[in-house]
Design a protein around this motif. Structure first.
Motif, PDB file in Angstrom:
ATOM      1  N   ALA A  14       1.060  20.252 -22.033  1.00 23.49           N
ATOM      2  CA  ALA A  14       2.269  19.689 -22.637  1.00 23.49           C
ATOM      3  C   ALA A  14       2.553  20.352 -23.975  1.00 23.49           C
ATOM      4  N   ALA A  15       1.505  20.574 -24.781  1.00 21.43           N
ATOM      5  CA  ALA A  15       1.686  21.222 -26.075  1.00 21.43           C
ATOM      6  C   ALA A  15       2.183  22.649 -25.911  1.00 21.43           C
ATOM      7  N   THR A  16       1.700  23.339 -24.878  1.00 23.22           N
ATOM      8  CA  THR A  16       2.155  24.704 -24.627  1.00 23.22           C
ATOM      9  C   THR A  16       3.637  24.728 -24.279  1.00 23.22           C
ATOM     10  N   LEU A  21       9.262  25.721 -25.983  1.00 23.16           N
ATOM     11  CA  LEU A  21      10.603  25.212 -26.271  1.00 23.16           C
ATOM     12  C   LEU A  21      10.959  25.425 -27.741  1.00 23.16           C
ATOM     13  N   ALA A  22       9.991  25.189 -28.621  1.00 21.79           N
ATOM     14  CA  ALA A  22      10.248  25.368 -30.052  1.00 21.79           C
ATOM     15  C   ALA A  22      10.585  26.817 -30.371  1.00 21.79           C
ATOM     16  N   ASP A  23       9.852  27.753 -29.774  1.00 22.51           N
ATOM     17  CA  ASP A  23      10.145  29.170 -29.992  1.00 22.51           C
ATOM     18  C   ASP A  23      11.537  29.528 -29.480  1.00 22.51           C
ATOM     19  N   LEU A  40      13.461  17.285 -26.477  1.00 31.48           N
ATOM     20  CA  LEU A  40      13.798  17.804 -25.150  1.00 31.48           C
ATOM     21  C   LEU A  40      12.677  17.558 -24.145  1.00 31.48           C
ATOM     22  N   PHE A  41      11.440  17.743 -24.579  1.00 35.29           N
ATOM     23  CA  PHE A  41      10.322  17.534 -23.674  1.00 35.29           C
ATOM     24  C   PHE A  41      10.225  16.069 -23.260  1.00 35.29           C
ATOM     25  N   GLY A 126      -1.862  21.768 -32.094  1.00 39.50           N
ATOM     26  CA  GLY A 126      -1.100  22.733 -32.865  1.00 39.50           C
ATOM     27  C   GLY A 126       0.342  22.363 -33.114  1.00 39.50           C
ATOM     28  N   LEU A 127       0.743  21.120 -32.795  1.00 43.59           N
ATOM     29  CA  LEU A 127       2.141  20.724 -32.963  1.00 43.59           C
ATOM     30  C   LEU A 127       2.413  20.064 -34.310  1.00 43.59           C
ATOM     31  N   LEU A 128       1.368  19.632 -34.986  1.00 46.86           N
ATOM     32  CA  LEU A 128       1.571  18.752 -36.132  1.00 46.86           C
ATOM     33  C   LEU A 128       1.730  19.486 -37.456  1.00 46.86           C
TER      34      LEU A 128
END
Length: 240
Positions: A14-16, A21-23, A40-41, A126-128
């Motif tokens: 999910a983080a990947t 999406l962020a990129d 979006l996710f 790695g999202l925070l």
């Protein structure tokens, strides 16, 4: 409980996806790309499990339509609880409206929400490190209220509180119009259910900003589903 391998793997996937999406969104949203990707996710996952919600709502409507027959059975077998349970089970079975089946879609949604919470509320994906309006997505209210923290958390908490009030109000109306139930346990449950939407506000007080954002989007989606799927149906319509 949150550390076993399958959950960790699913959260990493999910983080990947959110990172990708962020990129992709970065040229349009700049520093808010990760926050936009979370939105979006979350919407994507809710769309994925929407058939389960639809099945649950259809089951609720079938059971609600049986309310007059349930009342009749309750009057007829008031002094014979075992016979009453047997007759109720037979009634629900004939109508394809098993009370247990109505709970299954909600239970099947739990793994999705657990994975998303793991991805957005822990620091190992790695999202925070990204920011929303200058506030790190890993920031907790307990970390301090300096700078834009009050404004960002304030807006999100106000949205959650408004959604909780709306959902609680609908829950009270649904309980008043639902199938008849007797006994102190049913009465206690009827008082408890309208309070449950407010638990999201309490959770938001202790989780990082990324998880608060997820809670707002997911709760708003749930409210939208309630408004659309649980709207009153015209007489004569039979959902299958």
């Amino acid at each position: 409980m949150l550390a076993f391998a399958p959950l960790h793997t699913a959260a990493s996937v999910a983080a990947t996806v959110v990172t990708w999406l962020a990129d992709t969104l970065a040229p349009l949203t700049g520093g808010a790309a990760t926050a936009a990707a979370i939105v979006l996710f979350t919407v994507g996952v809710r769309l994925l499990i929407s058939p389960l919600t639809l099945a649950q709502v259809r089951g609720e409507r079938r059971r609600a339509a049986l309310a007059p027959e349930v009342r009749d059975l309750q009057r007829r077998y008031a002094d014979d609880p075992a016979r009453l349970q047997s007759e109720l089970f037979a009634l629900y079975r004939r109508a394809g409206a098993s009370p247990v089946a109505g709970c299954l879609p909600a239970l099947l949604q739990a793994p999705f929400f657990l994975v998303m919470y793991r991805a957005f509320a822990t620091g190992d994906t790695g999202l925070l490190d990204a920011r929303l309006a200058g506030v790190p997505l890993g920031w907790h209210l307990g970390d301090g209220l300096a700078g834009p923290v009050v404004a960002v958390f304030g807006v999100l908490l106000a949205a959650l509180l408004a959604l909780a009030w709306w959902s609680s109000r609908r829950a009270r109306r649904a309980a008043a119009a639902g199938a008849p139930t007797d006994g102190p346990a049913a009465a206690a449950l009827g008082r408890l259910v309208p309070l449950l939407p407010y638990t999201t506000v309490l959770v938001a007080l202790v989780v990082p900003l990324a998880a608060v954002l997820y809670l707002v989007i997911s709760t708003a989606w749930t409210a939208l589903e309630q408004a659309v799927l649980r709207r009153p149906q015209p007489a004569g319509i039979d959902e299958r």
